[in-house]
Design an enzyme around this catalytic site. Structure first.
Site, PDB file in Angstrom:
ATOM      1  N   TYR A  54       0.799  -1.231   0.000  1.00  0.00           N
ATOM      2  CA  TYR A  54       0.000   0.000   0.000  1.00  0.00           C
ATOM      3  C   TYR A  54       0.833   1.282   0.000  1.00  0.00           C
ATOM      4  O   TYR A  54       0.273   2.368  -0.014  1.00  0.00           O
ATOM      5  CB  TYR A  54      -0.924   0.020   1.221  1.00  0.00           C
ATOM      6  CG  TYR A  54      -2.181  -0.807   1.050  1.00  0.00           C
ATOM      7  CD1 TYR A  54      -2.123  -2.192   1.031  1.00  0.00           C
ATOM      8  CD2 TYR A  54      -3.428  -0.197   0.924  1.00  0.00           C
ATOM      9  CE1 TYR A  54      -3.265  -2.958   0.881  1.00  0.00           C
ATOM     10  CE2 TYR A  54      -4.585  -0.951   0.771  1.00  0.00           C
ATOM     11  CZ  TYR A  54      -4.495  -2.319   0.745  1.00  0.00           C
ATOM     12  OH  TYR A  54      -5.632  -3.065   0.593  1.00  0.00           O
ATOM     13  N   LYS A 109       3.228 -15.293   3.898  1.00  0.00           N
ATOM     14  CA  LYS A 109       3.404 -16.143   2.719  1.00  0.00           C
ATOM     15  C   LYS A 109       4.900 -16.284   2.481  1.00  0.00           C
ATOM     16  O   LYS A 109       5.406 -16.117   1.362  1.00  0.00           O
ATOM     17  CB  LYS A 109       2.669 -15.489   1.521  1.00  0.00           C
ATOM     18  CG  LYS A 109       2.580 -16.338   0.269  1.00  0.00           C
ATOM     19  CD  LYS A 109       1.735 -17.595   0.398  1.00  0.00           C
ATOM     20  CE  LYS A 109       1.843 -18.440  -0.860  1.00  0.00           C
ATOM     21  NZ  LYS A 109       1.256 -19.791  -0.704  1.00  0.00           N
ATOM     22  N   ASP A 140      -2.910 -18.558   2.170  1.00  0.00           N
ATOM     23  CA  ASP A 140      -3.857 -19.431   1.448  1.00  0.00           C
ATOM     24  C   ASP A 140      -4.486 -20.445   2.405  1.00  0.00           C
ATOM     25  O   ASP A 140      -5.709 -20.649   2.415  1.00  0.00           O
ATOM     26  CB  ASP A 140      -3.186 -20.111   0.235  1.00  0.00           C
ATOM     27  CG  ASP A 140      -1.823 -20.715   0.533  1.00  0.00           C
ATOM     28  OD1 ASP A 140      -1.280 -20.488   1.643  1.00  0.00           O
ATOM     29  OD2 ASP A 140      -1.295 -21.431  -0.339  1.00  0.00           O
ATOM     30  N   ASP A 174      -6.334  -7.030   4.440  1.00  0.00           N
ATOM     31  CA  ASP A 174      -7.471  -6.464   3.705  1.00  0.00           C
ATOM     32  C   ASP A 174      -8.342  -7.590   3.160  1.00  0.00           C
ATOM     33  O   ASP A 174      -9.559  -7.607   3.344  1.00  0.00           O
ATOM     34  CB  ASP A 174      -6.951  -5.592   2.551  1.00  0.00           C
ATOM     35  CG  ASP A 174      -8.079  -5.089   1.667  1.00  0.00           C
ATOM     36  OD1 ASP A 174      -9.078  -4.596   2.228  1.00  0.00           O
ATOM     37  OD2 ASP A 174      -7.970  -5.204   0.435  1.00  0.00           O
ATOM     38  N   ASP A 192     -12.383  -9.411   4.585  1.00  0.00           N
ATOM     39  CA  ASP A 192     -13.656  -9.461   3.840  1.00  0.00           C
ATOM     40  C   ASP A 192     -14.237 -10.871   3.971  1.00  0.00           C
ATOM     41  O   ASP A 192     -15.449 -11.043   4.178  1.00  0.00           O
ATOM     42  CB  ASP A 192     -13.464  -9.123   2.353  1.00  0.00           C
ATOM     43  CG  ASP A 192     -13.648  -7.631   2.054  1.00  0.00           C
ATOM     44  OD1 ASP A 192     -13.399  -6.805   2.963  1.00  0.00           O
ATOM     45  OD2 ASP A 192     -14.031  -7.291   0.917  1.00  0.00           O
TER      46      ASP A 192
HETATM   47  C1  IPM Z   1     -10.492  -1.388   3.429  1.00  0.00           C
HETATM   48  C2  IPM Z   1     -10.632  -0.924   2.016  1.00  0.00           C
HETATM   49  C3  IPM Z   1      -9.432  -0.067   1.635  1.00  0.00           C
HETATM   50  C4  IPM Z   1      -8.193  -0.929   1.744  1.00  0.00           C
HETATM   51  C5  IPM Z   1      -9.531   0.607   0.245  1.00  0.00           C
HETATM   52  C6  IPM Z   1     -10.778   1.433   0.119  1.00  0.00           C
HETATM   53  C7  IPM Z   1      -8.313   1.422  -0.062  1.00  0.00           C
HETATM   54  O1  IPM Z   1     -10.806  -2.003   1.152  1.00  0.00           O
HETATM   55  O2  IPM Z   1     -10.426  -0.542   4.332  1.00  0.00           O
HETATM   56  O3  IPM Z   1     -10.441  -2.597   3.663  1.00  0.00           O
HETATM   57  O4  IPM Z   1      -7.817  -1.630   0.790  1.00  0.00           O
HETATM   58  O5  IPM Z   1      -7.585  -0.901   2.800  1.00  0.00           O
HETATM   59 MN    MN Z   2     -10.939  -3.898   2.168  1.00  0.00          MN
END
Ligand code: IPM
Ligand code: MN
Length: 369
Positions: free
Chosen positions: A149, A201, A233, A257, A261
């Site tokens: 990032y 990883k 993974d 990140d 999710d």
């Molecule tokens: C998160 C989001 C951000 C990230 C994006 C919007 C830059 O997906 O906060 O998880 O990748 O960190």
């Molecule tokens: Mn995210």
């Protein structure tokens, strides 16, 4: 939330200055519900606060060409916390505004921890078979200022057959160490398995061995905490197969990140998952982990639960643990009651109704002693 070491207990006057970024898409509407719950809980818990709204986001960028002035980052240092909805708009170049505002705040305020609790509050919300609430109760510590990032790299000879794209992933000893230390401290404080899992990883990306070695070094100072290791993974596989195996997990920015999710889905969806972007002892930023969901903007259908849980995390960070817990309990009760049957835009419950339910219920919760 019982998930972040509280920071500002020294703030005796219990009056907080909060910077609010509603942002784009569904951001402003979910933030409105978060603030509704905050206003319900404050008098019950005896603290006060004032909010300052910042108008930055894609709309403003399209109107004025301005992303976010540098001076705002200095101003933010004068607040107790930052509360953010969501950023992102398909009319603007991909990632431009997100990088300027979200990454801008994370990097410039050095919010090196991205704390992401993953907890199942109601069994019916879990897409996995035969999982109980007690099986899904973990927290990810995502390193938040390094990795891929950092925007080190670029594109050369764009749109030609000779195009070259480079993005370098940066890990520093200091960056790994402070994230890992935070994870061990958190595991010690949490009432679970006293275990930290490192997710990396290092088998394929040899430089990631800096994580593996730092983890062993730091971990040796915490003999009361078990150490586990999983490649990213395999960690994804375990999250589905045996989520009960996780207590605290620590990982790099990008892996964190992605896997959170996945974590959001096993706790019921993006509509519930919240996060804290934290620099212990300093102004920190709290936000839902979901995006701006432009297609649901102004339709009053998005789940505000993640944004409400971000308020809970913010209060925990500010040392208002009882208020944080009160919101979490109210939210959990409402979810288990079935009054909010799902955390997506098709729940049949309007954004403001969901906010009302939780804001009303916080008054009925007996504050923990
Ligand atoms: C998160 C989001 C951000 C990230 C994006 C919007 C830059 O997906 O906060 O998880 O990748 O960190
Ligand atoms: Mn995210």
């Amino acid at each position: 939330m019982n998930s972040s070491p509280s920071q500002n207990t020294a703030n005796k006057n219990r009056s907080y200055k909060i910077a609010v970024f509603g942002g784009d898409g569904i951001g402003p509407e979910v933030v409105r519900e978060g603030l509704k719950v905050l206003s319900a809980v404050a008098p019950l818990e005896g603290f006060t606060y004032e909010t300052t709204e910042y108008p930055f986001g894609s709309e403003r960028y399209l109107e004025t060409g301005e992303l976010i002035p540098e001076s705002v980052f200095d101003e933010l240092r004068g607040f107790d916390a930052v509360y953010l909805g969501a950023i992102g708009d398909p009319r603007v170049e991909v990632g431009l505004v997100e990088r300027a505002i979200i990454a801008g705040i994370r990097f410039k305020l050095d919010l090196y921890i991205n704390l992401r609790p993953i907890k199942l509050y109601a069994e019916n919300l879990c897409p996995l078979k035969d999982k109980k609430c007690s099986d899904i109760e973990m927290v990810f510590v995502r390193e938040n200022t390094e990795g891929i990032y950092t925007a080190i790299g670029g594109i050369m000879k764009k749109d030609t057959p000779d195009e070259i794209a480079i993005a370098e992933s940066i890990w520093t000893r200091k960056g790994c160490q402070r994230a890992i230390e935070y994870a061990f401290e958190l595991a010690r404080k949490r009432n679970k398995d006293k275990k930290v899992t490192l997710v990396d990883k290092a088998n394929a990306i040899r430089a990631m061995d800096i994580w593996t070695r730092t983890f062993e070094e730091v971990g040796a100072r915490y003999p009361d905490i078990k150490r586990e290791h999983a490649y990213i993974d395999a960690a994804c596989m375990w999250m589905i197969k045996n989520p009960e195996w996780f207590d605290v997990a620590v990982t790099d920015n990008m892996f964190g990140d992605i896997i959170t999710d996945l974590g959001a889905m096993i706790q019921g969806g993006m509509g519930i998952a919240a996060s804290g972007n934290i620099h212990p002892g300093r102004v920190s930023m709290f936000e839902p982990i979901h995006g701006s969901a432009p297609k649901y903007k102004d339709q009053n259908v998005a789940s505000p639960v993640a944004a409400i849980m971000a308020v809970s995390m913010m209060l925990d960070h500010l040392g208002e643990e009882s208020a944080a817990k009160r919101i979490e309990t109210a939210m959990g009760d409402i979810l288990r009651s079935g009054k909010i049957p799902s955390l997506d835009a098709r729940s049949g419950v309007k954004t403001d109704q969901a906010g009302d339910m939780i804001a009303d219920h916080v008054t009925e919760i007996t504050a923990p002693a």
